[in-house]
Scaffold this active site. Structure first.
Site, PDB file in Angstrom:
ATOM      1  NE  ARG A   1      40.349  36.209  40.176  1.00  0.00           N
ATOM      2  CZ  ARG A   1      39.329  36.925  40.651  1.00  0.00           C
ATOM      3  NH1 ARG A   1      39.360  38.247  40.590  1.00  0.00           N
ATOM      4  NH2 ARG A   1      38.290  36.346  41.177  1.00  0.00           N
TER       5      ARG A   1
ATOM      6  CE1 TYR B   1      48.816  45.279  30.989  1.00  0.00           C
ATOM      7  CE2 TYR B   1      50.582  44.305  29.674  1.00  0.00           C
ATOM      8  CZ  TYR B   1      49.963  44.511  30.898  1.00  0.00           C
ATOM      9  OH  TYR B   1      50.500  43.958  32.038  1.00  0.00           O
TER      10      TYR B   1
END
Length: 254
Positions: A15, A160
């Site tokens: 995906r 992140y």
């Protein structure tokens, strides 16, 4: 066909950005390996591609687990005999199920480790195993998916940002250490927030104009192909690359 018969792997390719890249590679004639956490998702993605069995491999693997990564590259070598292109795409900005927004002062260690493990450690493990095949065969291309947050920190995205800054640095070292083997290693940064499935699910993003996931397709093909031979240690921004080459920068509404 820019990638005719090249043997390629894209992690996290059932995906999102990985799915866009694996489609682009297949359309350019590559043999592809789809890799993701769930075999059911891998099988569904492989069925959607509709390629002949001899041109596709689907593997369930967790890029943070060393034995999974070693097995993944063993299966690629066994089926195809080589590996020409590896795209380290598997990653996330926050763990599935959240929390989404955390200041570093409030970030639990397990959340920090989960984000760094997939984004940075997974990139390291897959690159290391790829090099074990690419060095003896005399060449290859590694593309590490980065982010604007790997160049400039973003509020509430401490783990992140740290991981993607690490990916940028790792890419530069890999490039330096492997140029003599004719292995090119580059980063690919989409250039902004991309309307992937995970991003669309955040309520505050509904109705917001964002980059479409296909933004990474053209530059990923370029970096995987012989067009970019000799180019290594760079961080490409897909939006800029598209503009420089007269290509549309696709947007969508989340």
């Amino acid at each position: 066909m820019k990638l005719d018969d090249k043997i390629t792997l894209v992690t996290g390719s059932a995906r999102g950005l990985g799915w866009e890249i694996i489609q682009a590679f297949a359309q350019e004639g590559a043999k592809v390996t789809i890799c993701d956490l769930s075999q059911a998702d891998v099988d569904e993605a492989a069925a959607r591609l509709g390629m002949p069995p001899e041109k596709i491999l689907g593997v369930e693997a967790d890029v943070t687990v060393e034995r999974d990564v070693v097995n993944l590259f063993g299966m690629i070598k066994q089926k195809f005999g080589r590996i020409d292109v590896v795209v380290n795409n598997a990653g996330f900005a926050w763990p599935r199920g959240g929390p989404v927004n955390l200041e570093l002062a409030e970030t639990p260690l397990d959340i920090w480790l989960k984000v760094l493990d997939t984004n940075l450690n997974g990139t390291f493990l897959c690159s290391r195993e790829a090099l074990k095949i690419m060095r003896p065969q005399g060449g290859g291309s590694i593309v590490n998916i980065s982010s604007p947050q790997g160049k400039r920190g973003k509020l509430l995205r401490g783990p992140y940002s740290a991981a993607k800054f690490g990916v940028e640095g790792l890419t530069q070292v890999l490039a330096l250490e492997n140029e003599a083997y004719k292995i090119k290693v580059n980063c690919l940064d989409p250039g902004g927030i991309v309307a992937t499935e995970a991003i669309r699910k955040i309520p505050g993003n509904r109705g917001v104009r964002m980059l479409s996931p296909e933004i990474v397709r053209a530059c990923a093909v370029h970096l995987a192909s012989d067009e970019s031979n000799g180019v290594t240690g760079h961080s490409f921004v897909a939006t800029d690359w598209n503009k420089e080459h007269g290509l549309e920068v696709p947007y969508t509404v989340a």
